[in-house]
Motif scaffolding. Structure first.
Motif: not given
Length: 400
Positions: A94-104
């Motif tokens: 959940a932590r890493v996904r939150k960072l990656l999804t900022k552009a999506f």
């Protein structure tokens, strides 16, 4: 899991064409979940029914992290890599996904719409200047998602041929050896490390620069997590959309009446994209394998802790319990968006809205600019990729 001599061999699909999965349908007619034997001889469970597939994808007792265990079953070489979002579970995921999804986010994708539509128009201008016959894969369905993901990540477009070839190798099922897969993976990771270093020296308005800053200033990502997950976004961001778009064009060329219906009623395109996502069987190997962490019941079977389970969205998307006449492509189908092509649960594809936007813009532009588009030769002569995790045509020659 007890041994049996009559288990089907997985993957079930022998054909390279994305409309074919007869065995999956036959097995689903018997039970929503079955056992199968991988090429290695290891037995796994294969979820087929819509409800069962969704359960596997949403139940946290099915772990992706556990697939990293050396003893875990493998569908293809090199797929299970540490520090990548798709092999994380729980809070770390959940932590890493939150960072990656900022552009999506939906807002960000909507802001990208004009850029995507402009890229579509530019590519179709080039197609028109070239004139027929032309390979639509080389000149349209491939460069659109590549340019889009390169823009998002800040990847130089001139590098696309390099990472496209290496990407095919990393997404191999049988086309390349394990050594070739691992070598390509190492080379891609080194490419991304070099890109991250360049962005640290000269930051720009792109996801790579933003995540590198987050890793350096806020300590939110290790270097391996940064590099490997940016690489995941790069490969997944163009490869799946490229093949889905190419397959969609072929499906419409095979059905001129439906092609003409979309041309006359462009408002149908968003729903048609969902139906094409449901109908076309992009990956014969399904979602990445999950490992049961507890004993549990699923689809009338008892799954034991440690057993591997594969979720076949392709088969679930043609479950007659959910979709009427599921073997038919119906561009006006109500409820097509219930498909599971983007997954479900914690690992639902965060690039789904971007893919939808690219597919809708591409199909709308193609129909408007080339209303008489047709195959420049027999459709049965289209060459298909083989031995890769995603199915799609090598080329599609068209004229108008």
């Amino acid at each position: 899991m007890s041994r049996a001599v009559d288990l089907p061999t997985f993957p079930f699909v022998a054909s390279a064409e994305p409309e074919d999965d007869a065995m999956g349908g036959r097995l689903l007619a018997t039970a929503p979940i079955t056992r199968a034997r991988l090429a290695s001889g290891v037995e796994v469970w294969v979820a087929l029914g819509h409800d069962v597939v969704r359960s596997v994808l949403t139940d946290t007792r099915f772990s992706r992290t556990a697939s990293l265990d050396p003893a875990a079953p493998r569908v293809a070489p090199g797929l299970d890599i540490p520090d990548v979002l798709v092999t994380m579970d729980g809070a770390e995921h959940a932590r890493v996904r939150k960072l990656l999804t900022k552009a999506f986010t939906p807002r960000m994708i909507e802001q990208l719409r004009p850029s995507i539509e402009a890229t579509v128009e530019d590519l179709l201008d080039e197609v028109e200047r070239h004139g027929p016959p032309i390979d639509l894969v080389e000149h349209f369905t491939m460069p659109l998602p590549v340019r889009t993901i390169c823009q998002l990540l800040g990847v130089p477009y001139e590098d696309q041929e390099r990472f496209r070839d290496l990407s095919d190798r990393t997404r191999s099922s049988t086309a390349y050896s394990l050594e070739e897969v691992l070598t390509a993976t190492f080379q891609l990771q080194q490419y991304m490390r070099d890109l991250v270093a360049a962005k640290r020296e000269h930051p720009a308005d792109d996801l790579t620069s933003e995540l590198a800053t987050a890793a350096d200033e806020r300590g939110t990502l290790t270097e391996d997590q940064l590099v490997k997950n940016l690489l995941l976004v790069l490969i997944a961001g163009f490869d799946t959309t490229l093949n889905q778009l190419s397959n969609s064009v072929v499906a419409l060329l095979r059905r001129p009446a439906q092609f003409e219906q979309l041309r006359q009623e462009p408002g149908l395109v968003p729903g048609a994209v969902e139906e094409l996502l449901r109908f076309l069987m992009l990956s014969p190997t399904g979602m990445l394998i999950r490992i049961a962490t507890d004993d549990l019941d699923l689809g009338g079977e008892r799954i034991r802790a440690g057993e591997g389970v594969l979720a076949l969205a392709n088969v679930a998307n043609r479950d007659p319990a959910v979709f009427d006449d599921p073997e038919e492509l119906d561009l006006t189908r109500v409820g097509a968006s219930r498909h599971l092509s983007f997954g479900a649960g914690p690992h639902f594809c965060f690039g789904a809205q971007l893919a939808r936007q690219e597919l809708q813009s591409a199909i709308t532009g193609l129909l408007r600019r080339f209303p008489t588009l047709r195959a420049a030769g027999p459709l049965e002569d289209i060459p298909w990729k083989e031995g890769l995790l995603l199915r799609g045509p090598k080329s599609v020659l068209v004229e108008w």
